[in-house]
Design a protein around this motif. Structure first.
Motif, PDB file in Angstrom:
ATOM      1  N   SER A 106      10.505  12.019   7.003  1.00  0.00           N
ATOM      2  CA  SER A 106      11.217  13.279   6.806  1.00  0.00           C
ATOM      3  C   SER A 106      11.211  13.575   5.317  1.00  0.00           C
ATOM      4  CB  SER A 106      12.655  13.158   7.286  1.00  0.00           C
ATOM      5  OG  SER A 106      12.700  13.047   8.676  1.00  0.00           O
ATOM      6  N   ARG A 117      15.203  16.613  11.707  1.00  0.00           N
ATOM      7  CA  ARG A 117      15.067  17.971  12.236  1.00  0.00           C
ATOM      8  C   ARG A 117      14.016  18.012  13.335  1.00  0.00           C
ATOM      9  NH1 ARG A 117      19.662  20.453  11.113  1.00  0.00           N
ATOM     10  NH2 ARG A 117      20.335  19.779   9.040  1.00  0.00           N
TER      11      ARG A 117
ATOM     12  N   LEU B 187      23.452  20.976  12.884  1.00  0.00           N
ATOM     13  CA  LEU B 187      22.409  20.548  13.809  1.00  0.00           C
ATOM     14  C   LEU B 187      22.151  21.635  14.847  1.00  0.00           C
ATOM     15  CD1 LEU B 187      23.810  16.970  14.350  1.00  0.00           C
ATOM     16  CD2 LEU B 187      21.924  17.658  12.864  1.00  0.00           C
ATOM     17  N   ASP B 191      17.379  19.073  16.959  1.00  0.00           N
ATOM     18  CA  ASP B 191      17.697  18.163  15.856  1.00  0.00           C
ATOM     19  C   ASP B 191      18.363  16.901  16.403  1.00  0.00           C
ATOM     20  OD1 ASP B 191      16.731  20.041  14.121  1.00  0.00           O
ATOM     21  OD2 ASP B 191      18.706  20.815  13.537  1.00  0.00           O
TER      22      ASP B 191
END
Lengths: 221, 221
Positions: A106, A117, B187, B191
DNA sequence: AGAATGAAAATCTGATTGATTTTTTCATTC
DNA sequence: GAATGAAAAAATCAATCAGATTTTCATTCT
């Protein structure tokens, strides 16, 4: 390449209940001490360490296969030395992961240790096998592993597998047929399952991909 | 009632890494031996045992609170004796679960040990707190717990919590704001997150319910 | 300069034992 | 058949030690 934690290809040697990598050091969070110039987790070294441990291998085991010294491997895993590209290729091969896996961290934001994500997951298996698995946790290691798995329409587990793990899953979309110790279960959206030690295989008999969340403890990747 | 594994209300006393109920006996699958007339798992007794252990309590601890003898509790947990309704009410209260939880077993089909259908999950928290959690595994116990959680629009965690567990989750629908050690994370669908040992709280600032899969190891229910 | 080695030092793991705690069993009473 | 209480069995925990694993580091290699 072409991995599959939901397949029989991957065989885990470690015993159950060892509690070895149960969130102790293999993890990421924390990263307290401040001397070593390179952080070892969320990095290639950290990945290698977690992968090695998930297989129950010692530094010696892996060093031999890499034809490198134990000391060097220790340094690499702790980020004190960088492996050559050739080493990474060998490692990827040994763990049946695409080389890209080691470079798909990430982005190095503040949220990296906690959040992944949806559009930047690390993918373990490449297309073409009918199964795409990607990691939902920020790094390898920890007490369990959450994986996002997409089973292509018509995909089928090459052969039944048994693993010394406890596994559970939830069907987000589509449907998947699971065989647990011979019994057949058709799982549809919203259904969930769990098994531990049984012989398992699967098929997506539907005509749309099946999307599941799959949890494995202890980690196999 | 009104429980919330995603809340601070529930406090787990057990140490980490004990590996106590790591898929050993507390589980269900197997049920080998054939003498005892009543199966102990997937039954009220099995639930009570798993709940007691998830709190790190001994038979004595729970027996005292129930004002019953240790021998009796042992028998109840193994299905050799039936608790009175009053006992079940007390137990439900102690573990902050609705009484209904103990009667919402999946139908006693062959798939019971492995599969939970979307329409027959056991719910731990009742409506009204803004959070509805239901169990995705066939029974309590095992190395980890998978929970289906629906956070109502506007719902907010009453107060931050810390737990000696490793937890991870995935957003299926809607969005949820998570605070991990003070840092704020929004989120959205797709996610995922993971934390272990941090101080956490949450809010659903959206105007639709947030639906998550939440994994906790070791189990807290 | 940093990768890589090899060997010594430090750390970690696993097996063992015995003491203690926890759980089960069971004869008896409610 | 629930429930108790006490004896028997089983599981857990702490201390220990040997062996294995990992880290450190001085040195060599490229």
């Amino acid at each position: 390449m072409g991995t599959a934690s939901c397949c029989g290809e991957r065989i885990v040697l470690m015993k159950l209940n060892t509690g070895t990598n149960a969130g102790s050091d293999s993890g990421t969070r924390g990263e307290a001490g401040g001397q070593p110039p390179v952080r070892s987790s969320g990095s290639i070294g950290g990945d290698i360490r977690a992968l090695r441990r998930s297989r129950g291998w010692t530094l010696t085991d892996l060093a031999e296969r890499l034809e490198r010294s134990v000391g060097w491997l220790s340094q690499v895993e702790r980020g004190q030395s960088e492996p050559a590209l050739a080493d990474i290729r060998t490692v990827a091969g040994l763990f049946d992961l695409p080389v890209s896996f080691f470079f798909s961290q990430s982005p190095d934001t503040a949220e990296a240790p906690y959040v992944v994500r949806g559009d930047s997951r690390r993918t373990m298996s490449d297309e073409g096998k009918g199964l795409v698995e990607s990691l939902l946790s920020p790094d390898l290691g920890g007490a369990f592993e959450i994986v996002h798995s997409v089973f292509a329409a018509g995909a089928r587990c090459p052969e039944p597998f048994v693993r010394p793990t406890e596994e559970a899953g939830y069907v987000i979309e589509g449907s998947l047929t699971l065989f647990i110790d011979g019994e057949r279960f058709e799982l549809n959206q919203g259904d969930s399952f769990r098994f531990a030690g049984e012989t398992v295989s699967w098929v997506n008999e539907g005509d749309v991909p099946a999307v599941l969340i799959w949890v494995i403890a202890p980690p196999v990747y």
